[in-house]
Design a protein around this motif. Structure first.
Motif, PDB file in Angstrom:
ATOM      1  N   GLN A 182     -39.675  -6.500  96.525  1.00  0.00           N
ATOM      2  CA  GLN A 182     -40.383  -6.212  95.281  1.00  0.00           C
ATOM      3  C   GLN A 182     -40.538  -4.708  95.099  1.00  0.00           C
ATOM      4  O   GLN A 182     -40.692  -3.961  96.073  1.00  0.00           O
ATOM      5  N   THR A 183     -40.514  -4.297  93.856  1.00  0.00           N
ATOM      6  CA  THR A 183     -40.762  -2.904  93.496  1.00  0.00           C
ATOM      7  C   THR A 183     -42.178  -2.775  92.947  1.00  0.00           C
ATOM      8  O   THR A 183     -42.593  -3.576  92.102  1.00  0.00           O
ATOM      9  N   VAL A 184     -42.884  -1.771  93.441  1.00  0.00           N
ATOM     10  CA  VAL A 184     -44.217  -1.498  92.916  1.00  0.00           C
ATOM     11  C   VAL A 184     -44.160  -0.205  92.111  1.00  0.00           C
ATOM     12  O   VAL A 184     -43.605   0.809  92.570  1.00  0.00           O
ATOM     13  N   LEU A 185     -44.663  -0.254  90.895  1.00  0.00           N
ATOM     14  CA  LEU A 185     -44.677   0.914  90.015  1.00  0.00           C
ATOM     15  C   LEU A 185     -46.066   1.530  90.067  1.00  0.00           C
ATOM     16  O   LEU A 185     -47.020   1.005  89.485  1.00  0.00           O
ATOM     17  N   THR A 186     -46.171   2.635  90.773  1.00  0.00           N
ATOM     18  CA  THR A 186     -47.466   3.277  90.942  1.00  0.00           C
ATOM     19  C   THR A 186     -47.250   4.743  91.269  1.00  0.00           C
ATOM     20  O   THR A 186     -46.110   5.205  91.402  1.00  0.00           O
ATOM     21  N   ASP A 187     -48.341   5.481  91.398  1.00  0.00           N
ATOM     22  CA  ASP A 187     -48.226   6.891  91.756  1.00  0.00           C
ATOM     23  C   ASP A 187     -48.598   7.072  93.222  1.00  0.00           C
ATOM     24  O   ASP A 187     -49.011   6.136  93.910  1.00  0.00           O
ATOM     25  N   HIS A 188     -48.446   8.308  93.694  1.00  0.00           N
ATOM     26  CA  HIS A 188     -48.679   8.577  95.108  1.00  0.00           C
ATOM     27  C   HIS A 188     -50.142   8.394  95.500  1.00  0.00           C
ATOM     28  O   HIS A 188     -50.448   8.148  96.672  1.00  0.00           O
ATOM     29  N   LYS A 189     -51.045   8.471  94.538  1.00  0.00           N
ATOM     30  CA  LYS A 189     -52.467   8.312  94.854  1.00  0.00           C
ATOM     31  C   LYS A 189     -52.779   6.904  95.342  1.00  0.00           C
ATOM     32  O   LYS A 189     -53.753   6.691  96.074  1.00  0.00           O
ATOM     33  N   SER A 190     -51.967   5.944  94.922  1.00  0.00           N
ATOM     34  CA  SER A 190     -52.212   4.550  95.305  1.00  0.00           C
ATOM     35  C   SER A 190     -51.580   4.191  96.648  1.00  0.00           C
ATOM     36  O   SER A 190     -51.896   3.138  97.216  1.00  0.00           O
ATOM     37  N   ILE A 191     -50.698   5.051  97.142  1.00  0.00           N
ATOM     38  CA  ILE A 191     -49.953   4.726  98.358  1.00  0.00           C
ATOM     39  C   ILE A 191     -50.880   4.521  99.550  1.00  0.00           C
ATOM     40  O   ILE A 191     -50.685   3.614 100.371  1.00  0.00           O
ATOM     41  N   GLU A 192     -51.898   5.378  99.664  1.00  0.00           N
ATOM     42  CA  GLU A 192     -52.805   5.271 100.808  1.00  0.00           C
ATOM     43  C   GLU A 192     -53.437   3.885 100.873  1.00  0.00           C
ATOM     44  O   GLU A 192     -53.502   3.272 101.957  1.00  0.00           O
ATOM     45  N   LYS A 193     -53.898   3.377  99.746  1.00  0.00           N
ATOM     46  CA  LYS A 193     -54.527   2.062  99.717  1.00  0.00           C
ATOM     47  C   LYS A 193     -53.532   0.962 100.087  1.00  0.00           C
ATOM     48  O   LYS A 193     -53.884  -0.016 100.760  1.00  0.00           O
ATOM     49  N   ILE A 194     -52.285   1.131  99.633  1.00  0.00           N
ATOM     50  CA  ILE A 194     -51.264   0.130  99.958  1.00  0.00           C
ATOM     51  C   ILE A 194     -50.992   0.131 101.463  1.00  0.00           C
ATOM     52  O   ILE A 194     -50.901  -0.921 102.097  1.00  0.00           O
ATOM     53  N   ILE A 195     -50.850   1.319 102.051  1.00  0.00           N
ATOM     54  CA  ILE A 195     -50.602   1.412 103.492  1.00  0.00           C
ATOM     55  C   ILE A 195     -51.755   0.816 104.287  1.00  0.00           C
ATOM     56  O   ILE A 195     -51.555   0.153 105.318  1.00  0.00           O
ATOM     57  N   GLU A 196     -52.973   1.026 103.815  1.00  0.00           N
ATOM     58  CA  GLU A 196     -54.159   0.523 104.519  1.00  0.00           C
ATOM     59  C   GLU A 196     -54.265  -0.998 104.464  1.00  0.00           C
ATOM     60  O   GLU A 196     -54.915  -1.607 105.315  1.00  0.00           O
ATOM     61  N   ASN A 197     -53.624  -1.618 103.493  1.00  0.00           N
ATOM     62  CA  ASN A 197     -53.714  -3.066 103.346  1.00  0.00           C
ATOM     63  C   ASN A 197     -53.120  -3.756 104.579  1.00  0.00           C
ATOM     64  O   ASN A 197     -52.048  -3.399 105.059  1.00  0.00           O
ATOM     65  N   ASP A 198     -53.801  -4.771 105.087  1.00  0.00           N
ATOM     66  CA  ASP A 198     -53.365  -5.459 106.302  1.00  0.00           C
ATOM     67  C   ASP A 198     -52.004  -6.129 106.161  1.00  0.00           C
ATOM     68  O   ASP A 198     -51.326  -6.388 107.162  1.00  0.00           O
ATOM     69  N   ILE A 199     -51.596  -6.423 104.935  1.00  0.00           N
ATOM     70  CA  ILE A 199     -50.305  -7.076 104.721  1.00  0.00           C
ATOM     71  C   ILE A 199     -49.152  -6.145 105.101  1.00  0.00           C
ATOM     72  O   ILE A 199     -48.119  -6.591 105.599  1.00  0.00           O
ATOM     73  N   ILE A 200     -49.316  -4.851 104.877  1.00  0.00           N
ATOM     74  CA  ILE A 200     -48.284  -3.876 105.242  1.00  0.00           C
ATOM     75  C   ILE A 200     -48.314  -3.662 106.749  1.00  0.00           C
ATOM     76  O   ILE A 200     -49.319  -3.264 107.315  1.00  0.00           O
ATOM     77  N   LYS A 201     -47.183  -3.903 107.396  1.00  0.00           N
ATOM     78  CA  LYS A 201     -47.120  -3.803 108.848  1.00  0.00           C
ATOM     79  C   LYS A 201     -46.467  -2.514 109.336  1.00  0.00           C
ATOM     80  O   LYS A 201     -46.642  -2.110 110.490  1.00  0.00           O
ATOM     81  N   ALA A 202     -45.699  -1.854 108.485  1.00  0.00           N
ATOM     82  CA  ALA A 202     -45.032  -0.611 108.869  1.00  0.00           C
ATOM     83  C   ALA A 202     -44.558   0.097 107.604  1.00  0.00           C
ATOM     84  O   ALA A 202     -44.520  -0.504 106.524  1.00  0.00           O
ATOM     85  N   VAL A 203     -44.199   1.374 107.753  1.00  0.00           N
ATOM     86  CA  VAL A 203     -43.795   2.192 106.602  1.00  0.00           C
ATOM     87  C   VAL A 203     -42.543   2.982 106.950  1.00  0.00           C
ATOM     88  O   VAL A 203     -42.437   3.549 108.056  1.00  0.00           O
ATOM     89  N   THR A 204     -41.615   3.035 106.039  1.00  0.00           N
ATOM     90  CA  THR A 204     -40.462   3.924 106.174  1.00  0.00           C
ATOM     91  C   THR A 204     -40.441   4.867 104.978  1.00  0.00           C
ATOM     92  O   THR A 204     -40.694   4.458 103.842  1.00  0.00           O
ATOM     93  N   LEU A 205     -40.176   6.121 105.250  1.00  0.00           N
ATOM     94  CA  LEU A 205     -40.145   7.143 104.201  1.00  0.00           C
ATOM     95  C   LEU A 205     -38.906   8.002 104.341  1.00  0.00           C
ATOM     96  O   LEU A 205     -38.579   8.474 105.434  1.00  0.00           O
TER      97      LEU A 205
END
Length: 452
Positions: A182-205
């Motif tokens: 899925q694609t999420v349309l948001t700005d960088h300010k929302s990224i922190e909250k997304i990363i903090e969500n328990d559903i997200i298990k890892a991040v690649t940048l």
């Protein structure tokens, strides 16, 4: 609701407007990814591979349409955009062929009746991706990660939002469950909250050093794994015996491909004095043959950078280097998002052209007295993505492998990513690896099983 606008960098015209996802919509996207994961992880590898083959075929069938989208949104010459889509298809093919082998349990001989390593998916992985290779950067992550049994959420660069949504549609059309990618349309300010969500298990940048530090800090605070592919300041070393006739095209392409907007581009050309004049002559002549123009024309070699602000940044870095003593050899004309292919000589440490990543069609030329100095100068950087060396003395080049502390060392070839080989950097160029077997195992739980 905030809107995202995409602008054609070649003509400055508005392409489209998109509404950003609300907090509620982002929450729904995350929930869907988790629900889908619970079923997707149970799918046989053969079923996942079948969908990967569908995806590969779909990319080829739609490559003309998808390439036009890339070129429209970020200005890449159409022939390079076509090549990018073809490369995405090939990475799908690679993992379709190798997934079963890469993910098979690995038997380990111990005192136990049975002991082995099981490779289990982690869950939903967040991918934060850049605009310079808007399809390839995504597919080199998504193909192995989804095939390993994970789900994925993409936060793409805003100027390639059309590409981001097209990629999501491709996965659905290929037969993947809707919550798989899925694609999420948001700005960088929302990224922190997304990363903090328990559903997200890892991040690649894939992105800048600055972005990497920020994302790594947030992920670290939440004890989540990261893979970071950040900036580069790659050296292209030319020894006195380099075969310029054979490799000058490669050297030019190493800097000017995608208007120089590549983390692994050759940014510092470190040339031994004995061949300096001849190299500069041939390099200059070849760059002058590059055809500039409309990126939709197949004859165009170099068109425009992705945004006017990016071209302005490059010009600022060049101008500061000129103030410090560098010399314009050719080029250095900037008009909106277009930046003329440029060669700058007399570049030394302490100048932006030496110390920083220059993300545009500017080649910095550095003169050194001998081979030893070339290696020393190449290593004078905080970056560590890759180094190139051109020489006919392969035995001597082999002796330098241990002296190159980058993620890759290419001899008589430009640094490039290849699905068969691990890709990534060292130092401030990031950590972790994409592609090859390492890329498929980047987001799995390597679980030890011990049966006495």
């Amino acid at each position: 609701m905030k809107k995202i606008k995409t602008i054609n960098p070649f003509n400055g015209k508005l392409i489209a407007e998109y509404e950003q996802h609300s907090k509620k919509e982002i929450s729904q996207i995350l929930d869907k990814a988790q629900v889908t994961f619970e079923e997707w992880k149970k799918e046989e590898i053969s079923e996942r591979v079948a969908l990967l083959n569908n995806l590969s075929d779909l990319l080829i069938r739609k490559k003309a349409e998808l390439a036009q989208l890339i070129t429209t949104e970020m200005g890449k010459p159409i022939k390079q955009s076509v090549a990018e889509i073809e490369k995405c298809s090939s990475v799908c093919e690679f993992y379709a062929i190798n997934a079963d082998d890469f993910l098979s349990d690995e038997l380990i001989d111990t005192e136990a009746q049975e002991s082995f390593i099981s490779y289990d998916p982690l869950g939903c992985i967040l991918a934060i991706m850049p605009w310079n290779f808007p399809f390839w950067q995504v597919f080199r992550f998504a193909a192995p990660t989804l095939t390993a049994g994970n789900t994925a959420i993409l936060k793409h660069a805003s100027n390639t939002t059309g590409c981001a949504l097209a990629i999501q549609d491709l996965f659905i059309e290929a037969g993947y469950p809707e919550g798989c990618f899925q694609t999420v349309l948001t700005d960088h300010k929302s990224i922190e909250k997304i990363i903090e969500n328990d559903i997200i298990k890892a991040v690649t940048l894939t992105g800048s050093e600055k972005a990497g530090r920020k994302i790594a800090a947030i992920a670290g605070q939440n004890l989540k794994k990261t893979v970071l592919e950040l900036g580069g300041n790659n050296a292209c070393i030319i020894w006195e015996d380099a075969d310029l006739k054979t490799y000058i095209d490669t050297m030019v392409n190493a800097r000017m491909l995608n208007a120089g907007q590549s983390c692994i581009a050759a940014k510092r050309f470190i040339v031994v004095d004995a061949i300096y004049d001849e190299f500069l002559k041939q390099f200059t002549a070849k760059i002058k043959t590059l055809r500039s123009g409309d990126p939709m024309e197949t004859s165009t070699d170099i068109a425009t950078m992705a945004r006017p602000d990016l071209a302005k940044k490059v010009q600022e870095q060049v101008n500061e280097s000129l103030i410090k003593g560098a010399t314009i050899h050719i080029g250095n004309t900037c008009d909106s998002a277009s930046y003329e292919p440029t060669i700058i000589t007399n570049v030394i440490a302490g100048m932006p052209l030496f110390d920083e990543e220059i993300f545009g069609p500017v080649a910095a030329i550095i003169s050194v007295k001998d081979r030893a100095e070339s290696i020393a100068v190449a290593s004078t950087t905080n970056f560590g993505l890759g180094t190139m060396l051109f020489t006919e003395d392969i035995d001597a080049a082999r002796m330098e492998i241990e002296n190159i502390n980058d993620g890759s060392f290419f001899i008589n070839e430009m640094t490039k990513s290849d699905a068969r080989l691990p890709f990534g950097g060292t130092k401030i160029s990031g950590y972790g690896r994409e592609l090859s077997k390492e890329g498929m195992l980047a987001f799995v739980n390597e679980k030890t099983i011990y049966i006495k």
